[in-house]
Design an enzyme around this catalytic site. Structure first.
Site, PDB file in Angstrom:
ATOM      1  N   LYS A  20       0.836  -1.217   0.000  1.00  0.00           N
ATOM      2  CA  LYS A  20       0.000   0.000   0.000  1.00  0.00           C
ATOM      3  C   LYS A  20       0.864   1.257   0.000  1.00  0.00           C
ATOM      4  O   LYS A  20       0.623   2.170  -0.779  1.00  0.00           O
ATOM      5  CB  LYS A  20      -0.922  -0.051   1.231  1.00  0.00           C
ATOM      6  CG  LYS A  20      -1.901   1.094   1.346  1.00  0.00           C
ATOM      7  CD  LYS A  20      -3.080   0.705   2.210  1.00  0.00           C
ATOM      8  CE  LYS A  20      -2.801   0.762   3.701  1.00  0.00           C
ATOM      9  NZ  LYS A  20      -2.641   2.150   4.214  1.00  0.00           N
ATOM     10  N   SER A  21       1.876   1.293   0.853  1.00  0.00           N
ATOM     11  CA  SER A  21       2.719   2.495   0.928  1.00  0.00           C
ATOM     12  C   SER A  21       3.421   2.763  -0.398  1.00  0.00           C
ATOM     13  O   SER A  21       3.459   3.897  -0.885  1.00  0.00           O
ATOM     14  CB  SER A  21       3.790   2.323   2.011  1.00  0.00           C
ATOM     15  OG  SER A  21       3.212   2.396   3.278  1.00  0.00           O
ATOM     16  N   SER A 171       7.339   9.534  11.494  1.00  0.00           N
ATOM     17  CA  SER A 171       6.181   9.342  10.607  1.00  0.00           C
ATOM     18  C   SER A 171       6.616   9.488   9.163  1.00  0.00           C
ATOM     19  O   SER A 171       7.066  10.546   8.740  1.00  0.00           O
ATOM     20  CB  SER A 171       5.104  10.384  10.931  1.00  0.00           C
ATOM     21  OG  SER A 171       4.221  10.521   9.835  1.00  0.00           O
ATOM     22  N   ASP A 319       2.134  -0.616  11.962  1.00  0.00           N
ATOM     23  CA  ASP A 319       0.829  -1.069  11.463  1.00  0.00           C
ATOM     24  C   ASP A 319       0.520  -2.505  11.871  1.00  0.00           C
ATOM     25  O   ASP A 319      -0.609  -2.970  11.705  1.00  0.00           O
ATOM     26  CB  ASP A 319       0.786  -0.954   9.934  1.00  0.00           C
ATOM     27  CG  ASP A 319       0.795   0.498   9.483  1.00  0.00           C
ATOM     28  OD1 ASP A 319       0.405   1.379  10.274  1.00  0.00           O
ATOM     29  OD2 ASP A 319       1.196   0.744   8.326  1.00  0.00           O
TER      30      ASP A 319
HETATM   31  C1  S3P Z   1       2.529   5.137   6.018  1.00  0.00           C
HETATM   32  C2  S3P Z   1       3.108   5.582   7.172  1.00  0.00           C
HETATM   33  C3  S3P Z   1       2.636   5.205   8.506  1.00  0.00           C
HETATM   34  C4  S3P Z   1       1.726   4.007   8.462  1.00  0.00           C
HETATM   35  C5  S3P Z   1       0.706   4.110   7.369  1.00  0.00           C
HETATM   36  C6  S3P Z   1       1.388   4.227   6.016  1.00  0.00           C
HETATM   37  C7  S3P Z   1       3.095   5.589   4.730  1.00  0.00           C
HETATM   38  O1  S3P Z   1       1.905   6.283   9.052  1.00  0.00           O
HETATM   39  O2  S3P Z   1       1.084   3.823   9.710  1.00  0.00           O
HETATM   40  O3  S3P Z   1      -0.125   2.972   7.361  1.00  0.00           O
HETATM   41  O4  S3P Z   1       2.752   4.991   3.682  1.00  0.00           O
HETATM   42  O5  S3P Z   1       3.895   6.533   4.742  1.00  0.00           O
HETATM   43  P1  S3P Z   1       2.615   7.478   9.852  1.00  0.00           P
HETATM   44  O6  S3P Z   1       3.465   8.215   8.901  1.00  0.00           O
HETATM   45  O7  S3P Z   1       1.493   8.309  10.375  1.00  0.00           O
HETATM   46  O8  S3P Z   1       3.391   6.803  10.949  1.00  0.00           O
END
Ligand code: S3P
Length: 437
Positions: A20-21, A171, A319
């Site tokens: 997903k990311s 984050s 996550d």
């Molecule tokens: C993500 C970063 C994380 C993660 C989210 C996806 C990303 O969040 O929890 O599911 O794709 O950069 P945070 O940046 O708020 O920690």
């Protein structure tokens, strides 16, 4: 409502969706480059669909062609919405997706022809946005939030000035928003994190020719044009794979193969924790694909023991904490998770939601603002039956965690509003059905 019960065996191959990311970034970053990028294996989840739809509304052509997603990018200076409302704003619905909202905000803050309103579902509207809005404002961004500092957000793109940011939270969404703004600002932008968060944005920006430097916990970016990536393959999502690996560990008769999973070290903290707990998960056939380490996981039934998860380990398993907490509930001994306050601002207050699920299973827990202890009962067979259907709200990972209690424990479980899993894994039910015998 979806019901889950334990099959006599859980064996076979589980195909997880594209990460997903990386999928969000594989749409958004190529959209900024002059040229065409073809992406294979993109996530079919609703979160990534929200990013795709938003980019299309901003004038980027994105099409399905020959099993790939084809993105016709253009430099940010040319981004312009085809249609806007009476107020001159284009409305971009980010749905349940924090990544869509925060990364887009960083980009749109620097888009000279764009005026946009970013909207979210009730879960996203409760999530904190000032952590990204305030540093962007220091770069010159014009952004308005609701009175609580969250969505809906209004952004008017303009020229930004590069600056240095020292983040209070690890984050990747925040870091990425600032780097994407920085690539379109004047001068250098430095971002320093307390602990390294996922680094997919840095890897992709570098592959696209951005001038970057990383040292320790600081990454710097300079403005400059981005070139398209040509062809890109997205690896499988390790955050989805964690549900398969933990289900294998908890089920008494399981052997689950998970091919093509992204093994980027900033993403597989959960694997290190599960292995430390005695989880029998092997890593096979590691190779580099599209700038990321990828491999096959093989998970088997295991006897788990308690562990301590330290604050520095948390960003690499943020996550997966709900499913790791479930593993801890079936382990021998008391597990402790430290530095987990970020769980309170995910798709739900996950720390509270985990404790609620634990209580429903008859598991004792203790917690503070940023920590949690779980008294494991030694095996899923000692979980209690849930008195009623589990209500995950708009939180896909809490829905899947509850589903795993039904798939591996002695008592069937009903999960209300299970459709919320489509945020990350629309095929969850059919994939697990294929494993069940
Ligand atoms: C993500 C970063 C994380 C993660 C989210 C996806 C990303 O969040 O929890 O599911 O794709 O950069 P945070 O940046 O708020 O920690």
């Amino acid at each position: 409502m979806q019901n889950f019960s334990r099959p006599s065996a859980l064996t076979g191959t589980l195909v997880v969706p594209g990460d997903k990311s990386i999928s969000h970034r594989a749409l958004l970053l190529p959209a900024l480059a002059d040229g065409v990028t073809r992406v294979r294996g993109i996530s079919d989840g609703h979160d990534v669909a929200a990013t795709r739809k938003a980019l299309q509304l901003l004038g980027i052509s994105i099409e399905d062609r020959g099993g790939a997603v084809e993105i016709h990018g253009q430099p940010l200076q040319r981004w312009q919405a085809a249609q806007t409302g009476k107020d001159g704003l284009v409305q971009l619905d980010c749905g349940n997706s924090g990544t869509t909202m925060r990364l887009l905000l960083g980009v749109l803050a620097a888009a000279p022809l764009v005026r946009a309103e970013l909207l979210g579902d009730p879960s996203l509207q409760r999530r904190p946005m000032l952590r990204v809005v305030e540093p962007l404002r220091r770069m010159g961004a014009l952004i308005e939030t609701s009175s609580t500092g969250s969505a809906p957000l209004q952004v008017r793109g303009r020229s930004l000035v590069g600056s240095d940011h020292v983040l209070q939270v690890a984050s990747a969404q925040l870091k990425s928003a600032l780097l994407l703004a920085g690539v379109h600002a004047t001068g250098a932008t430095h971002v320093t994190e307390p602990v390294l968060s996922r680094d997919h944005t840095e890897r992709m920006l570098a592959a696209m020719g951005a001038r970057m430097e990383s040292r320790d916990l600081t990454v710097a970016v300079w403005p400059g044009p981005l070139h398209s990536l040509g062809d890109l393959q997205i690896p499988g999502d390790p955050s989805s794979a964690a549900f398969g690996a933990v289900a294998a560990a908890l089920h008494p008769s399981a052997e689950i193969r998970l091919p093509g999973v992204c093994l980027n070290p900033t993403r597989v903290g959960w694997l290190r924790v599960l292995q430390r707990m005695g989880g029998d998960v092997q890593v096979l056939q590691e190779q580099q694909v599209g700038g990321e380490l990828v491999g096959e996981l093989l998970g088997r039934s295991s006897r788990l023991r308690a562990t301590v998860v330290r604050a520095e380990e948390v960003p690499a398993c943020i996550d997966e904490l709900p499913i790791l907490a479930l593993a801890a509930s079936a382990a021998e001994g008391t597990s402790r998770f430290d530095g987990i306050e970020e769980l309170r601002v995910k798709e739900s207050d996950r720390l509270a939601a985990i404790e609620k699920l634990m209580a429903a299973l008859g598991i004792a827990t203790r917690s503070g603002h940023d920590w949690l202890e779980i008294d494991g009962v030694g095996a899923p067979d000692h979980w209690r039956a849930l008195a009623q259907a589990w209500q995950p709200g708009l939180d896909h990972r809490m829905a899947m965690s509850a589903a795993v209690t039904g798939l591996t424990g002695p008592h069937p479980v009903g999960v209300a509003g299970f459709a919320t899993v489509a945020s990350s894994w629309p095929g969850f039910v059919s994939q697990f059905k294929d494993l069940s015998q």
